[in-house]
Design a protein around this motif. Sequence first.
Motif, PDB file in Angstrom:
ATOM      1  N   ALA A 125       0.656  -1.290   0.043  1.00  0.00           N
ATOM      2  CA  ALA A 125       0.139   0.128  -0.021  1.00  0.00           C
ATOM      3  C   ALA A 125       0.887   1.338   0.068  1.00  0.00           C
ATOM      4  CB  ALA A 125      -0.793  -0.074   1.119  1.00  0.00           C
ATOM      5  N   SER A 126       2.036   1.165   0.636  1.00  0.00           N
ATOM      6  CA  SER A 126       2.885   2.340   0.778  1.00  0.00           C
ATOM      7  C   SER A 126       3.457   2.559  -0.550  1.00  0.00           C
ATOM      8  CB  SER A 126       4.082   2.227   1.914  1.00  0.00           C
ATOM      9  OG  SER A 126       3.284   2.175   3.008  1.00  0.00           O
ATOM     10  N   THR A 168       2.298   2.032  -3.388  1.00  0.00           N
ATOM     11  CA  THR A 168       1.202   2.476  -4.404  1.00  0.00           C
ATOM     12  C   THR A 168       1.218   3.993  -4.057  1.00  0.00           C
ATOM     13  OG1 THR A 168      -0.152   0.310  -4.578  1.00  0.00           O
ATOM     14  CG2 THR A 168      -1.002   2.268  -4.999  1.00  0.00           C
ATOM     15  N   ALA A 169       0.824   4.110  -2.824  1.00  0.00           N
ATOM     16  CA  ALA A 169       0.649   5.549  -2.323  1.00  0.00           C
ATOM     17  C   ALA A 169       1.815   6.618  -2.672  1.00  0.00           C
ATOM     18  CB  ALA A 169       0.373   5.615  -0.799  1.00  0.00           C
ATOM     19  N   ASN A 170       3.103   5.930  -2.503  1.00  0.00           N
ATOM     20  CA  ASN A 170       4.135   7.014  -2.809  1.00  0.00           C
ATOM     21  C   ASN A 170       4.575   6.918  -4.307  1.00  0.00           C
ATOM     22  OD1 ASN A 170       4.374   7.484  -0.191  1.00  0.00           O
ATOM     23  ND2 ASN A 170       5.587   5.683   0.341  1.00  0.00           N
ATOM     24  N   ASN A 171       4.323   6.029  -4.877  1.00  0.00           N
ATOM     25  CA  ASN A 171       4.564   5.709  -6.365  1.00  0.00           C
ATOM     26  C   ASN A 171       5.815   6.402  -6.762  1.00  0.00           C
ATOM     27  OD1 ASN A 171       3.692   4.854  -8.896  1.00  0.00           O
ATOM     28  ND2 ASN A 171       2.875   7.033  -9.370  1.00  0.00           N
TER      29      ASN A 171
END
Length: 237
Positions: free
Chosen positions: A41-42, A44-47
């Motif tokens: 998830a991290s 994906t969020a930070n990309n």
Amino acid sequence: MIVSAPSASIMDILRAIGARIFGGDSQKGGEYVIPRIDLAASWTANNPVLGYLEIGFELDTGKCKIGNSVTAWNSLGYFTPTLNNIPTPTGTVQMGGQYVSNVAAPFFGNDAANKTYGGSGTKTMTNTRTPPRVLSAASASPLTTEKDTYDLFKFTALAAALNIANHSTSTPSDGEQIRIRLLDNGTARALTYGTNYVAKGGTALPNTTVLGKNMELLFEWDSGLVKYNLMAVTQET
């Protein structure tokens, strides 16, 4: 999120990934590539954009991606190892705690369809089936028994006399065997043989099929005789 002090087993796995991809050797030195670690998830969020050949590892899924200095994380595909991108080892390699010498491609199966094993020396295959190569037809004559191509020659409805001819392209090895399985179409058929077929084992070469009965002939190549010697004849009762 920052993940610190991963367990030894995880670190070993990560180092192994880097070693396999980039050629490091966990026992003999070499360069390791330690991936960046985070939760899926991290990532994906930070990309983020990973550097060229930089590895990003998802701690909770066990998946990883390899960067190219251009593509952001969410647009990168996951790394999936295949036989085509894992180098084929040569020389001496370690297998199950044992060192195996004289290994050469494609020992590890890049030619999986043909089950090709290279290198010198004896190779032991455990729990590996070796189905016979079968030539099957209703009827034909002559039959040329090319051992390089088939192990079992089978006719299911012989409609004419059969000449079992000498092989012309094969190079049989001493002790190699061939089987010839015959069934006529309800009429007994004459059998004749080339000069490469002899009966030195006490069983005569049959000169005819038995009406409507399965018959099987077992021949073994004798390098001393330079001929196929008839070892056995079985017949349906």
